[in-house]
Design a protein around this motif. Structure first.
Motif, short mmCIF file in Angstrom:
data_model
loop_
_atom_site.label_atom_id
_atom_site.label_comp_id
_atom_site.label_asym_id
_atom_site.label_seq_id
_atom_site.Cartn_x
_atom_site.Cartn_y
_atom_site.Cartn_z
N LYS A 188 18.26 55.97 53.60
CA LYS A 188 18.08 56.68 54.66
C LYS A 188 17.29 55.72 55.52
O LYS A 188 16.56 54.88 55.49
CB LYS A 188 17.09 58.02 54.59
CG LYS A 188 16.75 58.86 55.70
CD LYS A 188 16.21 59.96 55.33
CE LYS A 188 15.96 61.08 56.59
NZ LYS A 188 15.31 62.19 56.45
N THR A 190 15.38 55.45 59.79
CA THR A 190 15.16 56.07 60.95
C THR A 190 14.61 55.31 61.85
O THR A 190 14.16 54.08 61.49
CB THR A 190 14.10 56.94 60.60
OG1 THR A 190 12.94 56.68 60.05
CG2 THR A 190 14.39 58.24 59.38
N VAL A 191 14.58 55.72 63.22
CA VAL A 191 13.90 55.08 64.31
C VAL A 191 12.45 54.57 64.00
O VAL A 191 11.80 53.53 64.26
CB VAL A 191 14.18 55.72 65.76
CG1 VAL A 191 13.43 54.95 66.79
CG2 VAL A 191 15.45 55.88 66.02
N ARG A 192 11.63 55.75 63.57
CA ARG A 192 10.21 55.61 63.18
C ARG A 192 10.14 54.50 62.27
O ARG A 192 8.94 53.86 62.18
CB ARG A 192 9.82 56.95 62.68
CG ARG A 192 8.28 56.81 62.59
CD ARG A 192 7.56 58.27 62.38
NE ARG A 192 8.03 59.07 63.58
CZ ARG A 192 7.22 58.99 64.68
NH1 ARG A 192 6.19 58.34 64.84
NH2 ARG A 192 7.63 60.03 65.45
N GLN A 193 11.00 54.45 61.03
CA GLN A 193 11.16 53.52 60.07
C GLN A 193 11.20 52.15 60.57
O GLN A 193 10.38 51.45 60.08
CB GLN A 193 11.94 53.67 59.08
CG GLN A 193 11.98 52.82 57.62
CD GLN A 193 13.19 52.91 56.82
OE1 GLN A 193 13.78 54.04 56.78
NE2 GLN A 193 13.56 52.23 56.16
N PRO A 202 7.75 53.68 68.66
CA PRO A 202 9.18 54.01 68.42
C PRO A 202 9.71 54.55 69.59
O PRO A 202 11.03 54.44 69.95
CB PRO A 202 8.95 55.59 67.32
CG PRO A 202 7.57 55.25 66.78
CD PRO A 202 6.69 54.52 67.50
N SER A 206 12.97 52.69 71.14
CA SER A 206 14.23 53.82 71.43
C SER A 206 14.61 53.49 73.11
O SER A 206 15.79 53.30 73.40
CB SER A 206 14.14 55.29 71.41
OG SER A 206 13.67 55.49 70.04
N SER A 218 19.65 55.77 66.90
CA SER A 218 19.97 56.56 66.06
C SER A 218 21.50 56.61 66.10
O SER A 218 22.18 56.71 65.05
CB SER A 218 19.56 58.02 66.11
OG SER A 218 19.82 58.39 67.61
#
Length: 282
Positions: A188, A190-193, A202, A206, A218
């Motif tokens: 997995k 994510t953008v936050r990761q 973040p 983005s 994403s």
């Protein structure tokens, strides 16, 4: 390749950096290099022979860096087959060495053009292995040119429909983001990761990604995962569920839904069509 084989390969590269510093062991080889160099320069002058021009090489690499396939193919027409250096006594080995250099240079040009280094290195490795396994001169040259084409197309795909000005700092963040995505497509993501790994906000990440790449981060992650799934369906025997798990999808059905949206084919139809096509091509 299993874990033991990976460890063996890793261990084989564990060399003391001091061993790379030239020492007395290479004195004889260095003397031979200088002697051969002097002879070659003299013979080339006597025979009025010269290598293909450096300017031609620059134009070829700039074509790749700019994603300009038309210009690349025009550069090939300027090449002089008799103006290549001698890199080995064996004819096939000589051609292979030239092709290896072309592929390596092309991969670096693609990186300068914005292609993620890990993608460029992996594609470069793949073409080099194919070149090493081939012993037909015409096929070798075609492989090198095919590699240049592929790198150029990869770069061309990165160029937004409407090119926008982008600061050096923002470009560095986007390039680092893409590199992180390519390395961490399994599991997995994510953008936050990604933002946390790059020590960025973040929302900022983005925003600059959408502004300069023309798509949400994403969405970029999802598309890259689908591209990996496509290759795994064609070139591996992993089950649909194993591919979904590897790429971090919640389930086979989850992967299948996104895959069909992107390719307009089910996982089964895609694998059946392209594996059959591959066998027919062979």
């Amino acid at each position: 390749m299993n874990q033991h084989e990976v460890q063996q390969m890793t261990d084989s590269f564990k060399i003391n950096p001091l061993q790379f510093i030239p020492g007395e062991e290479t004195f004889d080889q260095e003397y031979s290099v200088q002697k051969q160099y002097t002879t070659l320069v003299f013979e080339n002058r006597e025979n009025q022979q010269a290598h293909n021009s450096y300017q031609q090489e620059l134009r070829e690499m700039q074509s790749i860096e700019n994603g300009d396939l038309e210009q690349l193919e025009a550069c090939w027409l300027d090449l002089q087959p008799t103006a290549y250096g001698k890199l080995a006594n064996n004819k096939i080995r000589n051609i292979k060495n030239h092709c290896l250099i072309v592929v390596a240079f092309a991969s670096r040009a693609a990186i300068r053009g914005g292609l993620a280094p890990e993608i460029a290195y992996s594609l470069c490795d793949s073409y080099i292995q194919q070149i090493e396994d081939c012993d037909e001169s015409i096929v070798l040259v075609q492989l090198a040119h095919r590699a240049e084409q592929q790198f150029t197309k990869f770069v061309a795909d990165l160029i937004p429909a409407s090119t926008k000005e982008i600061s050096q700092k923002a470009r560095a963040h986007i390039d680092a983001c893409k590199q992180y995505v390519f390395i961490h497509l399994q599991g997995k993501l994510t953008v936050r990761q990604i933002a946390a790994a790059l020590e960025l906000n973040p929302n900022y990440l983005s925003s600059i990604f959408k502004q300069h790449e023309g798509q949400r981060l994403s969405q970029f992650i999802l598309v890259e995962k689908i591209k990996v799934a496509q290759k795994m369906l064609i070139y591996s025997d992993y089950s649909f569920g194993e591919i979904a798990h590897f790429l971090g999808f919640a389930s086979q059905s989850h992967l299948g839904t996104h895959f069909k949206t992107y390719t307009h084919q089910t996982l089964g139809d895609y694998r059946a069509f392209y594996q059959t096509k591959q066998k027919n091509d062979e």
